[in-house]
Design a protein around this motif. Sequence first.
Motif, PDB file in Angstrom:
ATOM      1  N   THR A  45     100.519   0.438 -27.006  1.00 19.58           N
ATOM      2  CA  THR A  45     100.613   0.958 -25.660  1.00 19.58           C
ATOM      3  C   THR A  45      99.811   0.092 -24.533  1.00 19.58           C
ATOM      4  N   ASP A  46     100.705  -0.256 -23.670  1.00 23.16           N
ATOM      5  CA  ASP A  46      99.974  -1.006 -22.534  1.00 23.16           C
ATOM      6  C   ASP A  46      99.900  -0.234 -21.439  1.00 23.16           C
ATOM      7  N   LEU A  47      98.866  -0.208 -20.760  1.00 25.53           N
ATOM      8  CA  LEU A  47      98.597   0.714 -19.588  1.00 25.53           C
ATOM      9  C   LEU A  47      98.542  -0.151 -18.367  1.00 25.53           C
ATOM     10  N   HIS A  48      99.358  -0.048 -17.433  1.00 20.60           N
ATOM     11  CA  HIS A  48      99.371  -0.838 -16.229  1.00 20.60           C
ATOM     12  C   HIS A  48      98.706  -0.061 -15.384  1.00 20.60           C
ATOM     13  N   GLN A  49      97.389  -0.185 -15.180  1.00 21.18           N
ATOM     14  CA  GLN A  49      96.278   0.671 -14.603  1.00 21.18           C
ATOM     15  C   GLN A  49      96.248   0.213 -12.992  1.00 21.18           C
ATOM     16  N   GLY A  50      96.138   0.982 -12.056  1.00 17.04           N
ATOM     17  CA  GLY A  50      95.865   0.667 -10.845  1.00 17.04           C
ATOM     18  C   GLY A  50      94.312   0.524 -10.523  1.00 17.04           C
ATOM     19  N   ILE A  51      93.818   0.516  -9.172  1.00 16.13           N
ATOM     20  CA  ILE A  51      92.497   0.359  -9.231  1.00 16.13           C
ATOM     21  C   ILE A  51      91.698   1.724  -9.339  1.00 16.13           C
ATOM     22  N   VAL A  52      90.924   1.625 -10.054  1.00 19.21           N
ATOM     23  CA  VAL A  52      89.878   2.711 -10.526  1.00 19.21           C
ATOM     24  C   VAL A  52      88.768   2.962  -9.272  1.00 19.21           C
ATOM     25  N   TRP A  53      88.858   4.329  -8.728  1.00 17.06           N
ATOM     26  CA  TRP A  53      87.770   4.660  -8.009  1.00 17.06           C
ATOM     27  C   TRP A  53      86.880   5.527  -8.527  1.00 17.06           C
ATOM     28  N   GLY A  54      85.742   6.210  -7.994  1.00 17.20           N
ATOM     29  CA  GLY A  54      84.985   7.229  -8.263  1.00 17.20           C
ATOM     30  C   GLY A  54      84.022   6.500  -9.201  1.00 17.20           C
ATOM     31  N   ALA A  72      97.763   0.691  -5.702  1.00 21.40           N
ATOM     32  CA  ALA A  72      97.836   1.927  -6.583  1.00 21.40           C
ATOM     33  C   ALA A  72      96.460   2.262  -7.076  1.00 21.40           C
ATOM     34  N   PHE A  73      96.169   3.591  -6.737  1.00 24.42           N
ATOM     35  CA  PHE A  73      94.745   3.939  -7.437  1.00 24.42           C
ATOM     36  C   PHE A  73      94.774   5.239  -8.384  1.00 24.42           C
ATOM     37  N   ILE A  74      93.544   5.236  -8.996  1.00 21.47           N
ATOM     38  CA  ILE A  74      93.407   6.159  -9.882  1.00 21.47           C
ATOM     39  C   ILE A  74      91.929   6.617 -10.011  1.00 21.47           C
ATOM     40  N   HIS A  75      91.751   7.923 -10.355  1.00 20.80           N
ATOM     41  CA  HIS A  75      90.065   8.346 -10.223  1.00 20.80           C
ATOM     42  C   HIS A  75      89.855   8.111 -11.663  1.00 20.80           C
ATOM     43  N   THR A  80      97.955   7.144  -9.922  1.00 20.64           N
ATOM     44  CA  THR A  80      98.220   8.739  -9.235  1.00 20.64           C
ATOM     45  C   THR A  80      98.750   8.624  -8.102  1.00 20.64           C
ATOM     46  N   GLU A  81      98.230   7.579  -7.226  1.00 19.54           N
ATOM     47  CA  GLU A  81      98.884   7.306  -5.679  1.00 19.54           C
ATOM     48  C   GLU A  81      98.784   5.977  -5.111  1.00 19.54           C
ATOM     49  N   THR A  82      99.437   5.895  -4.078  1.00 19.25           N
ATOM     50  CA  THR A  82      99.160   4.461  -3.386  1.00 19.25           C
ATOM     51  C   THR A  82      98.537   4.564  -2.232  1.00 19.25           C
ATOM     52  N   HIS A  83      97.726   3.587  -1.513  1.00 22.76           N
ATOM     53  CA  HIS A  83      97.254   3.603  -0.224  1.00 22.76           C
ATOM     54  C   HIS A  83      97.321   2.354   0.360  1.00 22.76           C
ATOM     55  N   ARG A  84      97.354   2.266   1.516  1.00 25.18           N
ATOM     56  CA  ARG A  84      97.278   1.036   2.217  1.00 25.18           C
ATOM     57  C   ARG A  84      95.647   0.857   2.740  1.00 25.18           C
ATOM     58  N   VAL A  85      95.161  -0.470   2.391  1.00 25.99           N
ATOM     59  CA  VAL A  85      93.636  -0.803   2.651  1.00 25.99           C
ATOM     60  C   VAL A  85      93.255  -0.197   4.010  1.00 25.99           C
ATOM     61  N   ASN A 111      97.568  15.901 -14.799  1.00 28.17           N
ATOM     62  CA  ASN A 111      97.554  16.492 -13.576  1.00 28.17           C
ATOM     63  C   ASN A 111      96.686  15.783 -12.617  1.00 28.17           C
ATOM     64  N   PRO A 112      97.372  14.988 -11.845  1.00 30.64           N
ATOM     65  CA  PRO A 112      96.454  13.899 -11.078  1.00 30.64           C
ATOM     66  C   PRO A 112      95.631  14.331 -10.064  1.00 30.64           C
ATOM     67  N   THR A 113      94.452  13.834 -10.041  1.00 28.20           N
ATOM     68  CA  THR A 113      93.418  13.923  -9.185  1.00 28.20           C
ATOM     69  C   THR A 113      93.685  12.957  -8.107  1.00 28.20           C
ATOM     70  N   THR A 114      93.950  13.533  -6.763  1.00 25.76           N
ATOM     71  CA  THR A 114      94.100  12.702  -5.652  1.00 25.76           C
ATOM     72  C   THR A 114      92.910  12.680  -4.688  1.00 25.76           C
ATOM     73  N   LEU A 115      93.196  11.733  -3.750  1.00 25.68           N
ATOM     74  CA  LEU A 115      92.028  11.509  -2.868  1.00 25.68           C
ATOM     75  C   LEU A 115      91.849  12.798  -2.216  1.00 25.68           C
ATOM     76  N   ALA A 116      90.537  13.288  -2.247  1.00 20.78           N
ATOM     77  CA  ALA A 116      90.173  14.437  -1.520  1.00 20.78           C
ATOM     78  C   ALA A 116      88.796  14.258  -0.832  1.00 20.78           C
ATOM     79  N   GLN A 117      88.693  14.756   0.187  1.00 23.35           N
ATOM     80  CA  GLN A 117      87.273  14.582   0.998  1.00 23.35           C
ATOM     81  C   GLN A 117      86.213  14.863   0.017  1.00 23.35           C
ATOM     82  N   GLY A 118      86.137  15.994  -0.978  1.00 20.81           N
ATOM     83  CA  GLY A 118      84.918  16.361  -1.666  1.00 20.81           C
ATOM     84  C   GLY A 118      84.598  15.170  -2.717  1.00 20.81           C
ATOM     85  N   LEU A 119      86.010  14.537  -3.257  1.00 23.19           N
ATOM     86  CA  LEU A 119      85.515  13.484  -4.237  1.00 23.19           C
ATOM     87  C   LEU A 119      85.012  12.322  -3.624  1.00 23.19           C
TER      88      LEU A 119
END
Length: 395
Positions: A212-221, A271-274, A303-308, A351-359
């Motif tokens: 299984t090859d996981l094409h991961q986005g940028i990890v944050w957190g 692309a981003f993922i927590h 889980t989501e995409t964002h512009r820098v 169940n995606p964790t998306t960009l939230a102010q708290g996080l």
Amino acid sequence: MKVMVLGGDGFCGWPTSLHLSNRGHDIVIVDNLSRRNIDNELEAYSLTPIEPMGVRINTWEQLSGKRIRFHRIDIAGEYDKLKTLILEEKPDAIVHFAEQRAAPYSMKSEYHKCYTVNNNLNATHNVLCAIVATGLPVHLVHLGTMGVYGYGSPDTKIPEGYLNVRIRKEDAGEVEKEILYPADPGSIYHMTKTQDQLFFYYYNKNDGVRITDLHQGIVWGTNIEETLQDERLINRFDYDGDYGTVLNRFLMQSSINHPLTVHGSGGQTRAFIHIQDTVRCIEIALDNPPERNERVKIFNQMTETHRVRDLAQLVSEMTGTEVLYMNNPRKENEENDLNVDNKCFLDLGLNPTTLAQGLLMEVRDVAEKYAHRCDREKIICKSYWTREKGLETQN
Ligand code: NAD
Ligand code: USQ
């Protein structure tokens, strides 16, 4: 299940090891601690104070009653040791994080290009070769990158690995074929990941290795539930110009009132993922291995995409920090759209964790707590994609 975690001392590997151990899996970490040596080379250390491996493992055992075992092996250079360990441990699955993962580090100099290619390609090939040599039915889960695709073209969605194409026949008509999505790497590091894909394709076709090859986005957190249990379990936090990734960097920069370093126009969409979804995705991938003769499974782990520049704006509005538009040290499209299919993980229950102010504030709080450990000199990226880019920035 018994899981061998290659690269289990790193930013994604350590929390994954704890999470899987907490879920009752038997974990064996393999790491050559090269990332800690690179800290020494760059004189840029994790913002959070990470403990030596022995302390990490003993702390986890005291808290959870579970023992994680650790072997210091260079999987790119010590093939026999790796193969012997696989034979002894007989893991059900191997999770492979053990590569040099920073694009700017891979572009620093001839040495860094060669190191990244030698390390990453030999690491991946050695794991595959050893799995076949042992004859064990190991499921290999690899951490790849969204960057293998390039970053999108308008009006098309990036599929999960494969693309159906029609090829015009010489006489008349067309044939249909399923191919790997055309590779379009943007750095030497990303190039090694595109080549990993071919190793997987071949070893799956020839030897039936389940991959299984996981094409991961940028990890944050930074932390997950398990790493928060004791300060000695804290995860690493890279903020420097080579290893720090964009959103964590902005949050860290805001905590010391450093202008937010947007490269170029900031129109790059990524692309981003927590980190807590990273560990969850790996657990899901382990629970859903491919069948014996199934082709390589490819999942887009994001889980989501964002512009820098939108991220910079968001952090700036939250914290009052100024945004600095700088010459881009990279050769990359300064504006791109990105539309990504991530149905595989969603269908399997993510169940995606998306960009939230708290996080976002949670990451900033970590950055603020350890701000005294920051070396401001290490923040600006000084690795240039081309000689011209270097000159442009210095003038
Ligand atoms: P990291 O550098 O923090 O961890 C990698 C670990 O692998 C380190 O502990 C390092 O010492 C070890 N390692 C490297 N080469 C090795 C070798 N030859 N033998 C044994 N151990 C070796 O990186 P990370 O952020 O945890 O990334 C892990 C994987 O996930 C990488 O393959 C990376 O390409 C991928 N990935 C990361 C991100 C991200 O944003 N961090 C995003 C997408 C994909
Ligand atoms: N960027 C800025 N300012 C900064 C840092 C970065 O504008 O201070 C820009 C970069 O120019 C780039 C984008 O932000 O356009 C992303 O850069 P990054 O350093 O956050 O991420 P990248 O180099 O792509 O690499 C990271 C991980 C890598 C992983 C990849 C996933 O280090 O291991 O494979 O993200 S992806 O981006 O989806 O290919």
